[in-house]
Design a protein around this motif. Structure first.
Motif, PDB file in Angstrom:
ATOM      1  N   CYS A  47       0.815  -1.214   0.000  1.00  0.00           N
ATOM      2  CA  CYS A  47       0.000   0.000   0.000  1.00  0.00           C
ATOM      3  C   CYS A  47       0.849   1.265   0.000  1.00  0.00           C
ATOM      4  O   CYS A  47       0.439   2.283  -0.546  1.00  0.00           O
ATOM      5  CB  CYS A  47      -0.938  -0.002   1.205  1.00  0.00           C
ATOM      6  N   GLU A  53      -6.650   1.796  -5.572  1.00  0.00           N
ATOM      7  CA  GLU A  53      -8.061   2.022  -5.305  1.00  0.00           C
ATOM      8  C   GLU A  53      -8.505   0.990  -4.266  1.00  0.00           C
ATOM      9  O   GLU A  53      -7.827  -0.020  -4.048  1.00  0.00           O
ATOM     10  CB  GLU A  53      -8.887   1.882  -6.585  1.00  0.00           C
ATOM     11  N   ALA A  54      -9.654   1.207  -3.668  1.00  0.00           N
ATOM     12  CA  ALA A  54     -10.171   0.270  -2.664  1.00  0.00           C
ATOM     13  C   ALA A  54     -10.337  -1.129  -3.266  1.00  0.00           C
ATOM     14  O   ALA A  54     -10.073  -2.127  -2.592  1.00  0.00           O
ATOM     15  CB  ALA A  54     -11.497   0.781  -2.091  1.00  0.00           C
ATOM     16  N   SER A  82     -10.865  -2.855   3.015  1.00  0.00           N
ATOM     17  CA  SER A  82     -10.199  -2.138   1.922  1.00  0.00           C
ATOM     18  C   SER A  82     -10.662  -0.690   1.839  1.00  0.00           C
ATOM     19  O   SER A  82      -9.860   0.200   1.544  1.00  0.00           O
ATOM     20  CB  SER A  82     -10.417  -2.853   0.592  1.00  0.00           C
ATOM     21  N   HIS A  86      -8.135   2.370   2.275  1.00  0.00           N
ATOM     22  CA  HIS A  86      -8.072   3.361   1.194  1.00  0.00           C
ATOM     23  C   HIS A  86      -8.258   4.776   1.742  1.00  0.00           C
ATOM     24  O   HIS A  86      -7.556   5.705   1.322  1.00  0.00           O
ATOM     25  CB  HIS A  86      -9.122   3.052   0.121  1.00  0.00           C
TER      26      HIS A  86
END
Length: 156
Positions: A47, A53-54, A82, A86
């Motif tokens: 990450c 993106e999620a 997620s 995010h």
């Protein structure tokens, strides 16, 4: 960025029931606690080094749970996680560390820091015997077991 992401993932993963169940039932192997910690480290690195993106985060979590623990999460927990991750990534990319700390402090505190606890290996045969006597543990999140994988179903 990785230090605060590590704290975020630590809080989220310690509260993630599907991951905890997969580790407790050693779906990954006898060293499943170590595998869960490696996944946490991998996700922090993944990450922090990518613009995601999620959906990308959810896909990674779904793939990891399936590949490492033979577990498919049908409870939408990977989607929820997620989206939270995010949101934190957006705050960190905007360099909004104050809001990030506020949001982190608003996440629920884990009842136990199970990811940092040592795991005592238990032979498979003994594990099956103890499962039948501890049905109250599995009532929180219904699970279907197959010889290949485990499905975590949504609560009703």
């Amino acid at each position: 960025m990785e230090e605060i992401l590590g704290r975020i993932f630590d809080r989220i993963f310690n509260n993630w029931t599907a991951l905890k169940l997969a580790v407790e039932y050693s779906q990954g192997s006898s060293n499943s606690l170590q595998v869960a910690n490696e996944i946490k480290s991998y996700m922090v690195e993944y990450c922090s080094q990518n613009v995601l993106e999620a959906e990308d985060i959810q896909d990674a979590l779904d793939a990891i749970m399936d590949e490492e623990f033979d577990t498919i999460c049908e409870d939408d927990s990977t989607k929820e996680i997620s989206m939270i991750i995010h949101k934190f990534l957006q705050l960190l990319r905007e360099n909004n560390l104050t809001q990030c700390e506020i949001e982190l402090n608003q996440l629920p505190e884990a009842h136990e820091q199970w990811l940092t606890m040592p795991q005592i290996p238990q032979p498979r045969g003994q594990r099956e015997d103890s499962d039948s006597s501890s049905d109250n543990e599995t009532q929180d999140t219904p699970m279907e077991e197959d010889s290949e994988w485990t499905v975590v179903k949504r609560r009703k």
